[in-house]
Design a protein around this motif. Structure first.
Motif, mmCIF file in Angstrom:
data_model
loop_
_atom_site.group_PDB
_atom_site.id
_atom_site.type_symbol
_atom_site.label_atom_id
_atom_site.label_comp_id
_atom_site.label_asym_id
_atom_site.label_seq_id
_atom_site.Cartn_x
_atom_site.Cartn_y
_atom_site.Cartn_z
ATOM 1 N N ARG A 1 0.838 -1.189 -0.085
ATOM 2 C CA ARG A 1 -0.035 0.002 -0.020
ATOM 3 C C ARG A 1 0.872 1.039 -0.107
ATOM 4 O O ARG A 1 1.520 1.473 1.183
ATOM 5 N N VAL A 2 0.843 2.048 -0.970
ATOM 6 C CA VAL A 2 1.561 3.168 -1.071
ATOM 7 C C VAL A 2 0.751 4.048 -1.311
ATOM 8 O O VAL A 2 -0.281 4.508 -1.971
ATOM 9 N N TYR A 3 1.085 5.469 -0.366
ATOM 10 C CA TYR A 3 0.371 6.489 -0.332
ATOM 11 C C TYR A 3 1.199 7.767 0.085
ATOM 12 O O TYR A 3 2.322 7.498 0.754
ATOM 13 N N ALA B 1 -1.356 12.129 -6.512
ATOM 14 C CA ALA B 1 -2.279 13.231 -6.419
ATOM 15 C C ALA B 1 -1.537 14.681 -6.441
ATOM 16 O O ALA B 1 -0.430 14.766 -6.170
ATOM 17 N N ASP B 2 -2.397 15.576 -6.711
ATOM 18 C CA ASP B 2 -1.839 16.849 -7.235
ATOM 19 C C ASP B 2 -1.576 17.342 -5.802
ATOM 20 O O ASP B 2 -2.194 17.284 -4.796
ATOM 21 N N PRO B 3 -0.481 18.408 -5.739
ATOM 22 C CA PRO B 3 -0.361 18.855 -4.394
ATOM 23 C C PRO B 3 -1.397 19.532 -3.869
ATOM 24 O O PRO B 3 -2.344 20.271 -4.285
ATOM 25 N N VAL B 4 -1.391 19.302 -2.435
ATOM 26 C CA VAL B 4 -2.547 19.899 -1.623
ATOM 27 C C VAL B 4 -2.166 21.357 -1.041
ATOM 28 O O VAL B 4 -1.061 21.400 -0.701
ATOM 29 N N GLU B 5 -3.066 22.413 -1.210
ATOM 30 C CA GLU B 5 -2.756 23.714 -0.747
ATOM 31 C C GLU B 5 -2.666 23.756 0.843
ATOM 32 O O GLU B 5 -2.082 24.746 1.052
ATOM 33 N N VAL B 6 -3.470 22.794 1.426
ATOM 34 C CA VAL B 6 -3.424 23.101 2.811
ATOM 35 C C VAL B 6 -2.081 22.799 3.424
ATOM 36 O O VAL B 6 -1.754 21.793 3.035
ATOM 37 N N VAL C 1 1.010 11.321 2.780
ATOM 38 C CA VAL C 1 0.258 12.029 3.970
ATOM 39 C C VAL C 1 0.173 13.410 3.653
ATOM 40 O O VAL C 1 1.278 13.862 3.245
ATOM 41 N N ALA C 2 -1.105 13.827 3.839
ATOM 42 C CA ALA C 2 -1.409 15.384 3.330
ATOM 43 C C ALA C 2 -2.081 16.014 4.465
ATOM 44 O O ALA C 2 -2.744 15.164 5.285
ATOM 45 N N PRO C 3 -1.838 17.242 4.784
ATOM 46 C CA PRO C 3 -2.429 18.008 5.858
ATOM 47 C C PRO C 3 -3.806 18.277 5.926
ATOM 48 O O PRO C 3 -4.432 18.122 4.570
ATOM 49 N N VAL C 4 -4.606 17.902 6.904
ATOM 50 C CA VAL C 4 -6.069 18.418 6.914
ATOM 51 C C VAL C 4 -6.158 19.541 7.871
ATOM 52 O O VAL C 4 -5.415 19.749 9.136
ATOM 53 N N ALA C 5 -7.109 20.649 7.702
ATOM 54 C CA ALA C 5 -7.250 21.732 8.489
ATOM 55 C C ALA C 5 -7.777 21.349 9.748
ATOM 56 O O ALA C 5 -9.040 21.250 9.794
ATOM 57 N N SER C 6 -7.125 20.915 10.728
ATOM 58 C CA SER C 6 -7.647 20.253 12.269
ATOM 59 C C SER C 6 -6.477 20.572 13.285
ATOM 60 O O SER C 6 -5.467 20.334 12.956
ATOM 61 N N ASP C 7 -6.952 21.168 14.251
ATOM 62 C CA ASP C 7 -6.102 21.309 15.549
ATOM 63 C C ASP C 7 -5.718 19.867 16.161
ATOM 64 O O ASP C 7 -4.745 19.548 16.693
ATOM 65 N N VAL C 8 -6.719 19.016 16.406
ATOM 66 C CA VAL C 8 -6.680 17.644 16.757
ATOM 67 C C VAL C 8 -5.532 16.869 15.878
ATOM 68 O O VAL C 8 -6.037 16.549 14.954
ATOM 69 N N PRO C 9 -4.503 16.508 16.594
ATOM 70 C CA PRO C 9 -3.386 15.686 15.849
ATOM 71 C C PRO C 9 -4.096 14.628 14.902
ATOM 72 O O PRO C 9 -3.419 14.615 13.611
ATOM 73 N N GLU C 10 -4.658 13.726 15.399
ATOM 74 C CA GLU C 10 -4.994 12.462 14.662
ATOM 75 C C GLU C 10 -6.000 12.909 13.492
ATOM 76 O O GLU C 10 -6.201 11.911 12.497
ATOM 77 N N ARG C 11 -6.511 14.155 13.500
ATOM 78 C CA ARG C 11 -7.577 14.408 12.368
ATOM 79 C C ARG C 11 -6.671 15.426 11.381
ATOM 80 O O ARG C 11 -7.206 15.731 10.422
ATOM 81 N N SER C 12 -5.306 15.546 11.768
ATOM 82 C CA SER C 12 -5.041 16.642 10.950
ATOM 83 C C SER C 12 -3.916 16.016 9.875
ATOM 84 O O SER C 12 -3.442 16.627 8.989
ATOM 85 N N VAL C 13 -4.174 14.814 9.599
ATOM 86 C CA VAL C 13 -3.528 14.122 8.497
ATOM 87 C C VAL C 13 -4.589 13.175 7.565
ATOM 88 O O VAL C 13 -5.541 12.660 8.242
ATOM 89 N N ILE D 1 -3.673 10.139 0.969
ATOM 90 C CA ILE D 1 -3.930 10.399 -0.434
ATOM 91 C C ILE D 1 -3.194 9.614 -1.356
ATOM 92 O O ILE D 1 -2.253 9.112 -1.196
ATOM 93 N N SER D 2 -3.702 9.588 -2.710
ATOM 94 C CA SER D 2 -2.696 8.683 -3.619
ATOM 95 C C SER D 2 -1.472 9.520 -3.968
ATOM 96 O O SER D 2 -1.070 10.572 -3.716
ATOM 97 N N PRO D 3 -0.366 8.403 -3.872
ATOM 98 C CA PRO D 3 1.037 9.109 -4.170
ATOM 99 C C PRO D 3 1.000 9.945 -5.271
ATOM 100 O O PRO D 3 2.394 10.593 -5.321
#
Length: 500
Positions: A368-370, A391-396, A372-384, A387-389
């Motif tokens: 499984r290749v993937y 995938a287009d760059p994530v702006e967040v 890790v991209a950021p997610v707008a969240s302060d809670v650490p386990e929700r902040s990642v 995504i597809s290896p």
């Protein structure tokens, strides 16, 4: 060894209706009504209707009188069949190269390791169907007949029939699950046969004399005495090329040669349509009627004949030609638009390191290749998020003035800690059975709960500390709660990450 998965969708007509109209409340009972002339009867009923006493075959008037809140909808077999075909095509792209409509049946030889083994595979299948608001019954067995029967006999979501135990699994099942014509089943019951085991233990000659060879054929297929190849589903939208052989082939060099030629033909067809392939299946048809399949996938759509040929040739050694191969089929299962890239006209081209070939190799080996991209969240386990290896760059991006560990644990692990409340770091902790004395610490970093996610987080607080033990290992720990008020958390301590 061949293993077959059967996916039965007992509530497909009512599930289709609910999927088409999400406004129908979950508690609303639904019955599907079939008609023939002036007769109207229940052809399908969901769980809520069955709980109220409605069953298949019941007259529509009686069902309506039995349960006043029952929603009656006319049957539409054509829509049910079209829905089942779409679901089968979805299963083809996701699970196995050899998938057909029978409910849904698929040959998983060589595919179970990609799903983490049989238990993980059937559990994942059931969960993915449930996520799509479909009620599944999933069975895996040595043969199509056994898997078909077990999927329709179970009341739970999944069952795995161990290899070699088909007889024990099916002998007590009713003869209606043997895939015989209804008239034959009715006549057999009149003669006193109720279970598959009773029929299997009866001398074959009298049954063949009266009913023909069908009963014996179905029993032999179920118990694996004769093969029953699965004819894969095909539609006009699937791009397929094939090569039949007047004389069967079997040498590895010959197989590789014709695979390369098929790949070139497939690329030509894709180029005509402006498409690139993401997933392709090589179906090997043997002279004994059996099939074997190899699947190759890419992280991005491609039309590179050399690369696609290499992906298949890396795995053709797994092909067992047996008495010979009479046909090869190459099918583009997943395709996406692909535009030709114009080469740069500059004298010096920038060197671009493309890692997608390496990703393709790992992916086709079951890894499984993937990214890790950021997610707008302060809670650490929700902040990642994964995504597809490719995938287009994530702006967040991650914004934090505090250091973050290089490894975040899958879930916070409970530890024992000695610390002064309300805001002092631990002086010692016990984690995974090992007591550690804290040499240095930094913190606290206070993180508040996200009240819009869950009501329980309205006042939730975590105080995070970076600690270093005497061995120099640095950990990310937190106390649940502010150290003063119980409504902010349990005041227990957890380890959540490890620093480099």
């Amino acid at each position: 060894m061949t293993r077959v998965v059967s996916i039965y969708l007992p509530d497909l007509p009512t599930d289709r209706i609910r999927r088409a109209d999400p406004s129908i409340p979950p508690e609303q009972a639904i019955a599907v009504i079939a008609r023939s002339g002036s007769k109207r009867w229940v052809s399908a009923a969901d769980a809520a209707a069955r709980k109220a006493g409605v069953h298949v075959g019941m007259p529509a008037a009686k069902a309506q009188a039995l349960f006043r809140g029952l929603m009656l909808i006319d049957a539409d077999p054509a829509k049910d069949a079209a829905t089942l075909e779409r679901i089968t095509l979805w299963a083809l792209t996701l699970y196995s190269p050899i998938v057909a409509v029978d409910g849904i049946v698929m040959d998983t030889e060589g595919a179970d390791h990609l799903q983490g083994g049989e238990l993980s595979m059937v559990t994942k299948i059931a969960n993915q169907f449930l996520a799509k608001k479909l009620t599944p019954r999933v069975a895996i067995a040595d043969t199509w007949g056994a898997a078909h029967a077990c999927a329709r006999a179970i009341s739970r979501e999944t069952v795995i029939v161990p290899s070699g135990e088909t007889v024990r699994a099916v002998e007590k099942l009713p003869i209606s699950l043997l895939r015989l014509p209804g008239k034959v089943v009715s006549d057999l019951r009149t003669l006193g046969f109720q279970t598959i085991g009773e029929l299997a233990n009866t001398p074959r000659a009298p049954l063949t004399l009266r009913f023909g060879p069908e009963i014996g054929r179905r029993l032999d297929q179920m118990f694996g005495r004769i093969s029953e190849p699965i004819d894969p589903i095909r539609t006009a939208e699937l791009i397929e090329v094939s090569r039949a052989f007047a004389e069967p082939i079997g040498a590895a060099e010959t197989i590789d040669k014709y695979v390369g030629r098929l790949v070139v033909q497939l690329i030509e067809e894709l180029q005509k349509r402006g498409l690139g392939v993401r997933r392709a299946d090589l179906i090997v048809e043997k002279v004994d009627g059996t099939r074997q399949a190899i699947r190759a996938g890419t992280v991005k759509p491609v039309r590179d004949a050399a690369w696609l040929t290499k992906l298949f040739r890396d795995r053709t050694e797994k092909i067992e030609p047996g008495f010979g191969i009479e046909k090869l089929n190459l099918v583009a299962v997943i395709v996406e638009p692909l535009e030709e890239r114009q080469k740069s006209s500059s004298l010096v081209e920038e060197e671009v390191k493309d890692v997608t070939p390496l990703i393709d190799i790992y992916g086709n080996r079951g890894q499984r290749v993937y990214r890790v991209a950021p997610v707008a969240s302060d809670v650490p386990e929700r902040s990642v998020q994964r995504i597809s290896p490719a995938a287009d760059p994530v702006e967040v991006t991650w914004f934090s003035h505090w250091r973050r560990p290089v490894r975040l644990l899958a879930r916070p692990e409970l530890i024992e800690a000695i610390a002064l409340l309300p805001d002092r770091p631990p002086v010692s902790i016990t984690w995974r059975g090992k007591r550690r004395k804290v040499k240095r610490a930094d913190g606290p970093e206070r993180i508040f709960g996200e009240w819009w996610q869950r009501d329980a987080e309205m006042e939730a607080v975590r105080d995070y500390f970076v600690i270093e033990d005497e061995a120099g290992e640095r950990l990310w720990v937190f106390r649940s709660g502010d150290g003063l008020y119980p409504e902010t958390g349990s005041h227990r301590w957890f380890c959540h990450g490890i620093f480099a």
